[in-house]
Design a protein around this motif. Structure first.
Motif, PDB file in Angstrom:
ATOM      1  N   ASP A  69       0.752  -1.216   0.132  1.00  0.00           N
ATOM      2  CA  ASP A  69      -0.013   0.073   0.036  1.00  0.00           C
ATOM      3  C   ASP A  69       0.777   1.280   0.168  1.00  0.00           C
ATOM      4  N   THR A  70       2.072   1.356   0.745  1.00  0.00           N
ATOM      5  CA  THR A  70       2.763   2.522   0.936  1.00  0.00           C
ATOM      6  C   THR A  70       3.593   2.469  -0.411  1.00  0.00           C
ATOM      7  N   ASN A  73       1.039   4.218  -2.915  1.00  0.00           N
ATOM      8  CA  ASN A  73       0.971   5.668  -2.637  1.00  0.00           C
ATOM      9  C   ASN A  73       2.291   6.310  -3.300  1.00  0.00           C
ATOM     10  N   HIS A  74       3.322   5.791  -3.273  1.00  0.00           N
ATOM     11  CA  HIS A  74       4.411   6.457  -3.668  1.00  0.00           C
ATOM     12  C   HIS A  74       4.466   6.580  -5.010  1.00  0.00           C
ATOM     13  N   ARG A  76       1.621   6.498  -6.953  1.00  0.00           N
ATOM     14  CA  ARG A  76       0.642   7.665  -7.339  1.00  0.00           C
ATOM     15  C   ARG A  76       1.076   8.895  -7.120  1.00  0.00           C
ATOM     16  N   PHE A  77       1.965   9.175  -6.085  1.00  0.00           N
ATOM     17  CA  PHE A  77       2.407  10.612  -5.871  1.00  0.00           C
ATOM     18  C   PHE A  77       3.455  11.177  -6.773  1.00  0.00           C
ATOM     19  N   GLN A 403      10.302   8.010  -2.029  1.00  0.00           N
ATOM     20  CA  GLN A 403       9.631   8.981  -2.892  1.00  0.00           C
ATOM     21  C   GLN A 403      10.484   9.192  -4.377  1.00  0.00           C
TER      22      GLN A 403
END
Length: 878
Positions: A69-70, A73-74, A76-77, A403
Motif C-alpha cells: 500500500d505504501t 501511494n509512492h 501515485r504521488f 518518493q
C-alpha cells in the motif's frame, strides 16, 4: 477473486460497513443469549467496538499488505509529481530512450550472433575439419580429398560421424509451378540457385532430419551412372516453387539436362552450410573420380562423441592420418589435420566488432545515466524546501528517499518501454545493414530482450536516482528553509559538476574511438592498392564442377565468352579471375624451385591467384620484367615481394616453380614475368609473396573483369544480353563495378565505423545537454547574486567569464580524464585499425577539440543570458 488481485484490491466502504455490522450483530446476539436486555446489549456492543472510523482503518490494515500500500501511494504521488513537470519528465525519458534503445539493439545482435547456441542438437559437439597443407604449418589449411574423408570417418574413434560438403552456383531455368522432367511451358531467363554437394552422413553429423520426406539412403550414396539423383530442398525453395505442397516429395526437377527427384524438405531456418543454399545432393564415394587422393574439395564437419574434446578428437585424427601416410606415402605424407569448433568458425569474424559496439553503447548508457542523475539532482535541489517542510511536518527521511526513487523508477520504466520500441525498429535496420555478419538474420525479440531491458531499467533507476535521492533525504530542514528566503544567495553544488565531468570523459573516449576508426577507414580507401579498380565491371556466371569432365569444351566456352565480351563497344580489355582483386580470399601453397639453386627442401609459402591472359592489363598491374602470358603460353608470374623474399638480388624469370613437389602429378611451371605488388587479398592486408597461375580460369563461379572506356555500370544491360546470346544456359550474377565489390567486402568495417560514430555523436549531444542544463540551473539559482554584482558595477564581460570559466574548467578536467581513458581503451581496437596507431595524435586532438568546442557553446549561451539580467528587476524582487 484470485489472491494476487485481492492483495492489491482496496475493500470498498460498503464492504467494510457490512463486515462491521456483521460482527456487531454477532456480539449483540451473544449478550442477549446470556440474558442481557437487547437495548443494553446493543449499547455495550457498540462501546466495545469503538468508533466506526477507527474500526474501518483497522479492517483496511487487515485486508492489505502495508508495504504494498505504501509503495502504491509512492507511485501515485510520483506520477502526479512527474505530470506537474512535463519538460523535466520528457527530457529524462528521451535521454533514457536513446541510451536503452541503442543498448538493447546491440545486445539483440550479440544475443543472436554470439550467445544463442547454433540451431542444431548439442551444437557444441560440432567441429569443422580440414587438411593442413603440411604437418609443420597447420595454420595453412585446404579442403579434404573424398577418399581421405571416408578413411577418417571409418578409422577414427572420436566422432559419431564425419561428413563433408562443398557448394556451387547453378542455373535454374525451367519456370512454372514445378520444374518437371516431363516438359516446360516456356524458357525464361536463367536464374542462379546455390546448391551443396554433401558426403554421406551429412544430416547425421548435424543431428538434423528433414521436416518432410526422408534423409539420403545408402542407395542414394552409391554411384549409378546417369540415373536420376536424389535431392533435398530448402523450406524457402519449397514455398517459392512448390507453394508448400505436401506432395512435393517424389516429384522430379530438371536442371539443364539433369533430372533429380525430391526426397525431402529441410526444416525452416536450416541454412547449413550457407544461407543461400536451396538444394542438397549427396555425393557418391564409390564414383571413379572420388578415388584419387590428390584432388580435394570437401570441407569436413564432424560430431564429437560424448565426453570427447576437440583437442582429443584432433589428436585421434592425426594418429589416423599418420597411419594413412605410411599406407599412401605419395599423397598423404605431408597431410595434417586442422580442426575448429563450428561455433567458433561461424562467429569468430564478428565477435570483436560486436563487443566493441556493445562497449560503446554501454558507455553511451553511462552518459545517459549520468545526465539523468544530474537532472534528478537539480530537480531535488529545487524541491529542497518542499522536502524540508514534509520532514518538519513529520515525514521520515526514508519516505523522502522512497518518493525520489519511485519517481526515478517511473521514468526508467517509461524510458525502457520507449527504448524497446526504438530497438524493435532499429534491430531490423541493423539486420538489413549488417548482412555480412553471420546469423544476423536471427535477431528477434523474445524474453531475453525483455529481461535485459528490465535489468537496464533497474540499473538506470539505481544508478541515476540513488545519489540524488540520498542527498534530498539527508538535507537539513532548517538550512533548506533558511535558503528559501529572498535574500539568500544560492549555494554551490559540486556534485553536478562531477557528473558533468564524468559525461565529458566518457564522451571523449567514444569520440577518440570513433576518430580512430574513421581515420582507419579513410586510410583503407586512400592507399594505392597496386591495381586500378576504376572503370572495371565484374560479374560471375553459373557453372558446375561436373563440367571438368570435358576440359577442352569448358576451356573453349571460357575463351568464347571472353572474345564475345571483348567485342562489346566501350570494352578495352577482358580477363577472367577466380576471385575479385582486393577482396579477402585466396589460398597459400608451398612451392619449390628445383632449378634456381635454392635448397630443394626450402619451401616458399605464397598466396596463389588463378588468372587469365589480359588480367594485368585489365587491372593496371605493371609488368616489371619478362613477358606476360597469352593463350598459347601458360605459366607463373610472381610479384615483387616474392622476388625480394625468395630471390633477393636475382632474376626468377625462366626458373621453374613446382607445386606439390612430392606428388606424382606435381605441377611445374616456368616463371614468365615479375609484376608489381598489388593488395590482391584484401585492401587492409599487407602485400604478401604472390604467384599468379596464368591460364583460362575454369572453376565454376569465375569472375569476368571488363575494363571499360566510361562508367562500367552503363554496360550492365549489354553484358547480360551478350551473355544470354553466347551462354543461354548460364545465369549472370554479382554484376557490379569493381569498386562496389570492394565496398561490399568491407561492409562490416563501414558499419562498425558508422555505428561507433553515431554513438559518439549521441554521447556528445547528451554531454552538451548536461553541461548546458547545469549552467542554466546555475544562472537561475544565482540570479539575485548576478543582479547585485551588476548593480555594484560588475561588467558584463566579468559576468560572462564568471560562468564560462567554471564550465570550461570542468570540461577540461573531463577531457583530460577522457584522454587517459582513451589511451587505456585504444588497445582493444588496435587490431581493427589500418595504418593508424592506437594513440594517433590527430584522432585524440580532434576528439578533444570537438568536446571543448561543444562545451564552450553549452557554457556560453547561459552565460550570455546571465549578462542580460536586469539588476533593477532583481532588486525589486527583494
Amino acid at each position: 477473486m484470485r489472491w494476487w488481485r485481492q492483495m492489491f484490491r482496496k475493500p470498498a466502504p460498503a464492504e467494510l460497513d457490512r463486515e462491521l455490522q456483521f460482527h456487531i450483530e454477532e456480539l449483540i446476539h451473544e449478550k442477549v443469549s446470556r440474558g442481557m436486555p437487547p437495548d443494553q446489549a446493543r449499547r455495550e456492543a457498540r462501546i466495545e467496538f469503538g468508533g466506526a472510523a477507527s474500526i474501518r482503518d483497522e479492517l483496511n490494515d487487515v485486508h492489505r499488505i502495508p508495504i504494498l500500500d505504501t509503495t502504491l501511494n509512492h507511485i501515485r504521488f510520483a506520477w502526479r509529481a512527474l505530470r506537474a513537470a512535463p519538460t523535466f519528465s520528457l527530457t529524462v525519458i528521451a535521454t533514457l530512450t536513446v541510451g536503452i534503445g541503442a543498448n538493447t539493439t546491440v545486445f539483440s545482435a550479440i544475443d543472436a550472433v554470439l550467445l544463442r547456441p547454433l540451431p542444431y542438437p548439442n551444437p557444441d559437439r560440432l567441429v569443422l575439419i580440414e587438411e593442413s597443407l603440411s604437418k609443420q604449418q597447420k595454420s595453412l589449411q585446404q579442403q579434404i580429398a573424398p577418399a581421405r574423408l571416408e578413411d577418417w570417418n571409418r578409422l577414427n574413434a572420436a566422432f559419431v560421424a564425419i561428413s563433408g560438403y562443398y557448394t556451387e552456383d547453378t542455373t535454374y531455368a525451367t519456370g512454372g509451378d514445378y520444374s518437371t522432367a516431363e516438359g516446360r511451358a516456356s524458357d525464361p531467363p536463367p536464374v542462379k540457385i546455390r546448391r551443396a554437394y554433401v558426403a554421406p552422413r551429412f544430416l547425421q553429423a548435424l543431428g538434423v532430419q528433414p521436416a518432410l520426406g526422408h534423409d539420403f539412403s545408402e542407395t542414394d550414396a552409391h554411384f549409378h551412372g546417369n540415373a536420376p539423383r536424389s535431392v533435398l530442398i530448402s523450406d524457402r525453395y519449397w514455398h517459392n516453387y512448390f507453394h508448400a505442397d505436401p506432395n512435393a516429395v517424389g516429384k522430379p526437377l530438371l536442371y539443364g539436362t539433369v533430372s533429380v527427384i525430391v526426397i525431402g524438405v529441410m526444416p525452416p531456418g536450416f541454412t547449413f552450410p550457407e544461407e543461400a543454399v536451396d538444394l542438397w545432393y549427396v555425393d557418391t564415394p564409390d564414383a571413379p573420380w572420388e578415388q584419387d587422393r590428390r584432388y580435394n574439395w570437401y570441407t569436413g564437419i564432424g560430431r564429437l562423441r560424448p565426453g570427447v574434446t576437440e583437442a582429443q578428437a584432433r589428436a585421434n585424427l592425426e594418429l589416423v592420418q599418420r597411419n594413412l601416410a605410411r599406407q599412401y606415402p605419395a599423397t598423404d605424407a605431408e597431410v595434417g589435420v586442422w580442426t575448429r569448433t563450428l561455433r567458433e568458425n561461424t562467429v569468430a569474424g564478428a565477435r570483436s566488432s560486436l563487443w566493441l559496439l556493445f562497449a560503446a553503447v554501454s558507455l553511451l548508457l553511462l552518459v545517459a545515466c549520468t545526465n539523468v542523475s544530474a537532472l534528478v539532482l537539480a530537480r531535488g535541489m529545487e524541491r529542497q524546501r518542499e522536502f524540508s517542510l514534509r520532514i518538519s511536518l513529520g515525514a521520515s527521511r526514508s519516505a523522502i528517499l522512497a518518493q525520489m526513487m519511485a519517481e526515478t523508477l517511473l521514468l526508467a520504466v517509461a524510458g525502457t518501454i520507449a527504448g524497446l520500441a526504438v530497438a524493435a525498429g532499429s534491430s531490423r535496420v541493423l539486420a538489413a545493414m549488417a548482412k555480412s555478419v553471420p546469423r544476423i538474420g536471427e535477431i528477434g525479440f523474445d524474453w531475453r530482450m525483455f529481461v535485459y531491458s528490465a535489468v537496464c531499467a533497474i540499473i538506470v533507476a539505481l544508478g541515476s536516482g540513488l545519489f540524488p535521492a540520498l542527498r534530498a533525504s539527508t538535507a537539513s530542514p532548517a538550512g533548506a528553509l533558511a535558503r528559501g528566503g529572498r535574500t539568500q544567495v544560492s549555494s554551490r553544488h559540486p556534485a553536478r559538476w562531477v557528473m558533468v565531468s564524468v559525461q565529458v570523459a566518457l564522451t571523449v573516449c567514444l569520440l577518440s574511438g570513433a576518430g580512430l576508426l574513421l581515420r582507419s577507414f579513410e586510410s583503407l580507401w586512400t592507399i594505392f592498392p597496386g591495381f586500378d579498380a576504376s572503370r572495371v565491371l565484374a560479374f560471375r556466371v553459373t557453372g558446375a564442377y561436373r563440367e571438368f569432365g570435358d576440359v577442352p569444351k569448358l576451356r573453349q566456352s571460357v575463351l568464347r565468352t571472353m572474345d564475345a565480351l571483348a567485342s562489346l563497344p566501350g570494352v578495352r580489355t577482358v580477363a577472367a579471375s577466380r576471385t575479385v582483386p582486393g577482396v579477402p580470399s585466396g589460398f597459400p601453397l608451398d612451392l619449390t624451385s628445383p632449378d634456381s639453386g635454392l635448397d630443394p627442401a626450402t619451401k616458399m609459402t605464397v598466396d596463389v591467384r588463378e588468372v587469365s591472359d589480359g588480367y594485368f592489363s585489365a587491372m593496371g598491374i605493371p609488368i616489371l620484367a619478362g613477358t606476360p602470358c597469352d593463350r598459347r603460353t601458360e605459366g607463373m608470374l610472381v610479384n615483387r615481394t616474392f622476388v625480394s623474399t625468395y630471390f633477393p638480388g636475382r632474376d626468377p624469370v625462366g626458373h621453374h616453380l613446382v607445386v606439390n613437389a612430392n606428388a606424382p602429378d606435381a605441377l611445374k611451371a616456368a616463371v614468365l614475368a615479375v609484376v608489381g605488388d598489388a593488395r590482391e587479398f584484401g585492401l587492409n592486408t599487407e602485400v604478401k609473396p604472390t604467384a599468379y597461375w596464368c591460364s583460362p580460369v575454369l572453376d565454376p563461379g569465375r569472375y569476368y573483369l571488363l575494363r571499360t572506356d566510361g562508367d562500367p555500370a552503363n554496360l550492365a544491360s549489354a553484358v547480360r544480353q551478350r551473355m544470354h546470346a553466347v551462354e543461354p544456359g548460364r545465369a549472370v550474377y554479382d554484376l557490379a563495378p569493381l569498386t562496389a565489390h570492394l565496398s561490399e567486402a568491407f561492409a562490416d568495417v563501414r558499419l562498425r565505423t558508422l555505428l561507433l560514430s553515431l554513438f559518439a555523436a549521441t554521447a556528445l549531444s547528451l554531454a552538451c545537454v548536461g553541461l548546458y542544463g547545469t549552467m542554466s540551473y546555475l544562472v537561475t539559482t544565482r540570479r539575485r547574486e548576478i543582479g547585485v554584482r551588476i548593480a555594484l558595477g560588475a561588467g558584463r564581460k566579468q559576468i560572462w567569464l564568471r560562468f564560462v570559466t567554471p564550465g570550461m574548467a570542468v570540461a577540461a578536467t573531463g577531457v583530460a580524464a577522457g584522454l587517459l581513458l582513451s589511451a587505456w581503451s585504444a588497445r582493444f581496437i588496435s587490431s581493427m585499425l589500418y595504418h593508424v596507431r592506437a594513440n594517433d595524435a590527430a584522432s585524440l586532438s580532434a576528439a578533444m577539440a570537438a568536446m571543448l568546442l561543444v562545451a564552450l557553446v553549452a557554457s556560453a549561451v547561459p552565460a550570455v543570458r546571465a549578462t542580460r539580467i536586469d539588476p533593477i528587476e532583481t532588486l525589486r524582487e527583494e
